[in-house]
Enzyme design. Sequence first.
Site, PDB file in Angstrom:
ATOM      1  N   ASN A   9       4.384   0.264  -0.753  1.00 49.03           N
ATOM      2  CA  ASN A   9       5.466   0.226  -1.741  1.00 49.03           C
ATOM      3  C   ASN A   9       6.304   1.475  -1.501  1.00 49.03           C
ATOM      4  O   ASN A   9       5.905   2.569  -1.856  1.00 49.03           O
ATOM      5  CB  ASN A   9       4.871   0.223  -3.154  1.00 49.03           C
ATOM      6  CG  ASN A   9       5.937   0.356  -4.231  1.00 49.03           C
ATOM      7  OD1 ASN A   9       7.131   0.199  -3.953  1.00 49.03           O
ATOM      8  ND2 ASN A   9       5.520   0.649  -5.454  1.00 49.03           N
ATOM      9  N   LYS A  11       8.989   2.284  -2.851  1.00 48.72           N
ATOM     10  CA  LYS A  11       9.696   2.729  -4.062  1.00 48.72           C
ATOM     11  C   LYS A  11      11.160   3.041  -3.727  1.00 48.72           C
ATOM     12  O   LYS A  11      11.735   2.397  -2.846  1.00 48.72           O
ATOM     13  CB  LYS A  11       8.983   3.927  -4.691  1.00 48.72           C
ATOM     14  CG  LYS A  11       7.494   3.689  -4.900  1.00 48.72           C
ATOM     15  CD  LYS A  11       6.883   4.677  -5.840  1.00 48.72           C
ATOM     16  CE  LYS A  11       5.377   4.521  -5.819  1.00 48.72           C
ATOM     17  NZ  LYS A  11       4.729   5.100  -6.974  1.00 48.72           N
ATOM     18  N   HIS A  95       5.056  -3.653 -11.970  1.00 50.44           N
ATOM     19  CA  HIS A  95       4.583  -2.315 -11.589  1.00 50.44           C
ATOM     20  C   HIS A  95       4.675  -1.409 -12.813  1.00 50.44           C
ATOM     21  O   HIS A  95       5.600  -1.526 -13.621  1.00 50.44           O
ATOM     22  CB  HIS A  95       5.449  -1.774 -10.441  1.00 50.44           C
ATOM     23  CG  HIS A  95       4.892  -0.539  -9.825  1.00 50.44           C
ATOM     24  ND1 HIS A  95       5.033   0.700 -10.405  1.00 50.44           N
ATOM     25  CD2 HIS A  95       4.175  -0.343  -8.687  1.00 50.44           C
ATOM     26  CE1 HIS A  95       4.425   1.604  -9.641  1.00 50.44           C
ATOM     27  NE2 HIS A  95       3.891   0.991  -8.596  1.00 50.44           N
ATOM     28  N   GLU A  97       5.679   1.493 -13.165  1.00 49.71           N
ATOM     29  CA  GLU A  97       6.946   2.227 -13.291  1.00 49.71           C
ATOM     30  C   GLU A  97       8.016   1.338 -13.923  1.00 49.71           C
ATOM     31  O   GLU A  97       8.846   1.810 -14.699  1.00 49.71           O
ATOM     32  CB  GLU A  97       7.378   2.776 -11.913  1.00 49.71           C
ATOM     33  CG  GLU A  97       6.490   3.946 -11.492  1.00 49.71           C
ATOM     34  CD  GLU A  97       6.415   4.197 -10.001  1.00 49.71           C
ATOM     35  OE1 GLU A  97       7.227   3.664  -9.234  1.00 49.71           O
ATOM     36  OE2 GLU A  97       5.492   4.948  -9.603  1.00 49.71           O
ATOM     37  N   GLU A 167      -3.855  -1.078 -10.908  1.00 49.71           N
ATOM     38  CA  GLU A 167      -3.275   0.236 -10.652  1.00 49.71           C
ATOM     39  C   GLU A 167      -3.366   1.091 -11.911  1.00 49.71           C
ATOM     40  O   GLU A 167      -2.484   1.006 -12.779  1.00 49.71           O
ATOM     41  CB  GLU A 167      -1.801   0.094 -10.250  1.00 49.71           C
ATOM     42  CG  GLU A 167      -1.587  -0.675  -8.971  1.00 49.71           C
ATOM     43  CD  GLU A 167      -0.337  -0.184  -8.241  1.00 49.71           C
ATOM     44  OE1 GLU A 167      -0.453   0.190  -7.080  1.00 49.71           O
ATOM     45  OE2 GLU A 167       0.735  -0.164  -8.857  1.00 49.71           O
ATOM     46  N   GLY A 173       0.648   8.088  -7.836  1.00 49.18           N
ATOM     47  CA  GLY A 173       1.489   9.215  -7.442  1.00 49.18           C
ATOM     48  C   GLY A 173       0.964  10.560  -7.912  1.00 49.18           C
ATOM     49  O   GLY A 173       1.667  11.565  -7.851  1.00 49.18           O
ATOM     50  N   SER A 212      -2.913   6.381  -5.451  1.00 45.35           N
ATOM     51  CA  SER A 212      -3.255   7.482  -4.543  1.00 45.35           C
ATOM     52  C   SER A 212      -4.256   7.070  -3.454  1.00 45.35           C
ATOM     53  O   SER A 212      -5.151   7.837  -3.092  1.00 45.35           O
ATOM     54  CB  SER A 212      -3.764   8.689  -5.334  1.00 45.35           C
ATOM     55  OG  SER A 212      -2.757   9.154  -6.221  1.00 45.35           O
TER      56      SER A 212
HETATM   57  C1  PEP Z   1       2.218   2.449  -6.264  1.00 47.10           C
HETATM   58  O1  PEP Z   1       3.379   2.823  -6.317  1.00 47.10           O
HETATM   59  O2  PEP Z   1       1.965   1.263  -6.484  1.00 47.10           O
HETATM   60  C2  PEP Z   1       1.172   3.413  -5.941  1.00 47.10           C
HETATM   61  C3  PEP Z   1      -0.070   3.018  -5.972  1.00 47.10           C
HETATM   62  O3  PEP Z   1       1.591   4.690  -5.614  1.00 47.10           O
HETATM   63  P1  PEP Z   1       0.696   5.859  -4.948  1.00 47.10           P
HETATM   64  O4  PEP Z   1      -0.092   5.248  -3.831  1.00 47.10           O
HETATM   65  O5  PEP Z   1       1.682   6.885  -4.497  1.00 47.10           O
HETATM   66  O6  PEP Z   1      -0.221   6.375  -6.041  1.00 47.10           O
END
Ligand code: PEP
Length: 254
Positions: A9, A11, A95, A97, A167, A173, A212
């Site tokens: 992703n 982003k 997601h 976000e 998630e 992040g 992460s």
């Molecule tokens: C994500 O944006 O779905 C995500 C898991 O980000 P990260 O791997 O940076 O934590």
Amino acid sequence: MRRKLVVGNWKLNGSLAANAALVAAFRQRFLPATGAVCGVCVPAVYLAQAAELLANTGIEPGAQDLSREVRGAFTGEVSAAMLADVGAKLCIVGHSERRALFGDTDEQVAVKFGRAKAAGLTPILCVGETLAEREAGVTDAVVIRQLDAVLAPHGRAALENAVVAYEPVWAIGTGKTATSEQAQSVHAVIRARLAKVDAGLAAEMPILYGGSVKAANAAELFAMPDVDGGLVGGASLDAQEFVGIWNAMRARLN
Ligand code: PEP
């Protein structure tokens, strides 16, 4: 055997030049694997470019969000059919976000999920609790509520050609990864909830972990029985890291 996936992703990152360089670096190192799909969800404006760069690689282009609307006077929106038209195969839906920063409700996520499926995209439905919710002991209830919001209107069809991503918001992040046991525990809850709708389809549903994920922790996470791969944010912007995560999946299949 259940399909495995490793999906990046990007982003809000990239440019025509940076995307070409990242995909070239990735392609140099990438080896496909039978039984697993690799994908990258890119900003919508770069989907056509990604589709071209990824042609004949076996890596699937995807979108990060989509409109609830189909067509008409909805300035600024991009529909599921448009995403499919420019090459998207996958689409992240719900997601955290989008939920936290742009107000996507459970009901709106359910509409987007249906739009993605109707356009032939594979939706990757994201669910997960905040730190406050985990500390309050309501992780399972939150994840079940988010799943039920999609299962209620779509029923058994929600389990066909779809992917779920667990998630935990506190792990996205932040550099904090859920332990493999924490991930497995919630993945098992998700699969059990899906099994109430259709046990056979629930057994086949890929459930990804996101938060992460790095090359260094991917193998441990992917070793869990209900963890079928990863949704990868930050590390997907680094070709070596992302291939490292992909290779952790390949190693499990070989
Ligand atoms: C994500 O944006 O779905 C995500 C898991 O980000 P990260 O791997 O940076 O934590």
